[in-house]
Design an enzyme around this catalytic site. Structure first.
Site, PDB file in Angstrom:
ATOM      1  N   SER A 131       0.828  -1.205   0.000  1.00 46.41           N
ATOM      2  CA  SER A 131       0.000   0.000   0.000  1.00 46.41           C
ATOM      3  C   SER A 131       0.864   1.257   0.000  1.00 46.41           C
ATOM      4  O   SER A 131       0.514   2.253  -0.644  1.00 46.41           O
ATOM      5  CB  SER A 131      -0.937  -0.002   1.207  1.00 46.41           C
ATOM      6  N   ASP A 176       9.026  -3.493  -4.127  1.00 51.52           N
ATOM      7  CA  ASP A 176       7.667  -2.957  -4.074  1.00 51.52           C
ATOM      8  C   ASP A 176       7.476  -1.821  -5.065  1.00 51.52           C
ATOM      9  O   ASP A 176       6.491  -1.781  -5.813  1.00 51.52           O
ATOM     10  CB  ASP A 176       7.342  -2.469  -2.658  1.00 51.52           C
TER      11      ASP A 176
END
Length: 373
Positions: A131, A176
């Site tokens: 996130s 990520d």
């Protein structure tokens, strides 16, 4: 209303950009969350990873200001008023806005002015699905367009990683941000985190990914993740290599103390599993991928010690569910989510069955992929 005026008062979680800031946004950008199929804790060891994008995304709306102030509001936290900071006066330790501050610090300062931003995301926080990286890349894309910044997608990935490592204080690798920049939901991204070379690997026809959020959140800035990274660095120093990526034979780890040997063994064997998984995907061998998932989870649980009982239970349930080839913990561990490879025709039913079975045992799992319709 001018940018200097106070936002329009409102209640509820769905205030529009215009209601918050008194004018429309001029740029909107987004970025996906990601799930890592295999290759855990290998990125900060210069190794190999295999992430894919998930359907859930973070969306950022922005408009420029005539001063050096930044005002930011998020649907996820829904404060009464936007949070603020001055460009050049960024201060860490303020919670979620640190990710925004960290990205701004990494941009060309001579080209950046103040701005207002509204953030909306359905990527679950603390679930091991990136996130924070989705926010960093979405914000970077929005500000790149807003201020016409000469930045590539690779530049944005590096800026996002520096935001987390240098400003937020989370000692992560670059997987990520690379995944949120370059991955898509129909292929896996085979990434060499040392060279940053990558290629997209199609998922076999008739297969699909399942992602279940355990409901147990984690925090990469917390101590356990940092300890694992330090242990890997110590093992590399002991072995006289730049990074554990440079060791390919587990037998070479025999000289290490037992704890460091287990940590290094996970990284060395996990790098080999990533390569094997790519070969299996190229060959359409889902059974082989499932076996590699199971081996990866056992290594993370026993050698790297980053799994927890709630995750082990979800993996056990998923692995026993009809139509599932294999399952494993995904993400940094200590909570988060699991990923499974399944037959496409039964993936949605299998995901629902896993969640239902987990809930009967007091679990908090929820289906992330396939996405809720």
């Amino acid at each position: 209303m001018s940018p200097e005026s106070a936002p329009v008062p409102s209640t509820g979680l769905h205030r529009s950009f215009a209601r918050l800031f008194g004018r429309p946004a001029s740029v909107t950008a987004d970025a996906p969350g990601r799930v890592n199929l295999i290759g855990e804790h290998t990125d900060y060891n210069d190794g190999f990873v295999l992430p894919a994008a998930i359907p859930q995304r973070t969306r950022v709306e922005v408009a420029s200001r005539d001063d050096r102030m930044v005002r930011v509001w998020s649907t996820q936290f829904a404060e009464d008023e936007p949070l603020t900071f001055a460009i050049g006066g960024e201060t860490p330790g303020r919670g979620w806005i640190d990710y925004v501050q960290g990205v701004v610090v990494g941009l060309p300062q001579e080209a950046v002015r103040g701005f207002d931003a509204r953030i909306a995301s359905d990527v679950p926080a603390g679930s091991g699905l990136s996130s924070s990286a989705a926010l960093e890349i979405a914000l970077g894309r929005a500000l790149r367009a807003l201020f016409d910044l000469p930045l590539t997608d690779l530049d944005l990935a590096r800026i996002g990683q520096r935001a987390e490592t240098r400003f937020v204080g989370a000692p992560i690798g670059i997987m990520d941000q690379m995944a949120c920049s370059f991955a898509d939901s129909s292929t896996a991204l085979f990434l060499d985190t040392r060279s940053l070379e990558y290629r997209r690997v199609p998922l076999p026809a008739g297969s699909a990914l399942i992602v279940i959020d355990s409901g147990v959140t984690h925090d990469h800035a917390a101590g356990d993740y940092r300890v694992r990274r330090e242990e890997c660095a110590e093992a590399a120093r002991w072995l006289g290599v730049a990074a554990l990526r440079d060791v390919s034979n587990p037998d070479a780890l025999a000289s290490l103390p037992p704890l460091l040997r287990r940590r290094a063994r996970h990284v060395v064997t996990e790098n080999a599993r990533v390569r094997a998984a790519v070969e299996a995907l190229d060959a359409g061998d889902c059974q082989r991928v499932g076996t590699l998932f199971a081996q990866s989870h056992a290594s993370m649980r026993d050698d790297f010690e980053v799994s927890i009982p709630a995750i082990d239970r979800l993996v056990e349930i998923a692995s026993a569910t009809p139509g599932v080839f294999g399952a494993r913990l995904t993400g940094g561990g200590f909570g988060g989510a699991i990923v499974a490879l399944a037959e496409a025709a039964s993936a949605r039913a299998a995901a629902d069955a896993i969640v239902l079975h987990d809930n009967t045992g007091g679990g908090r799992g929820r289906r992330i992929v396939p996405a809720d319709s």
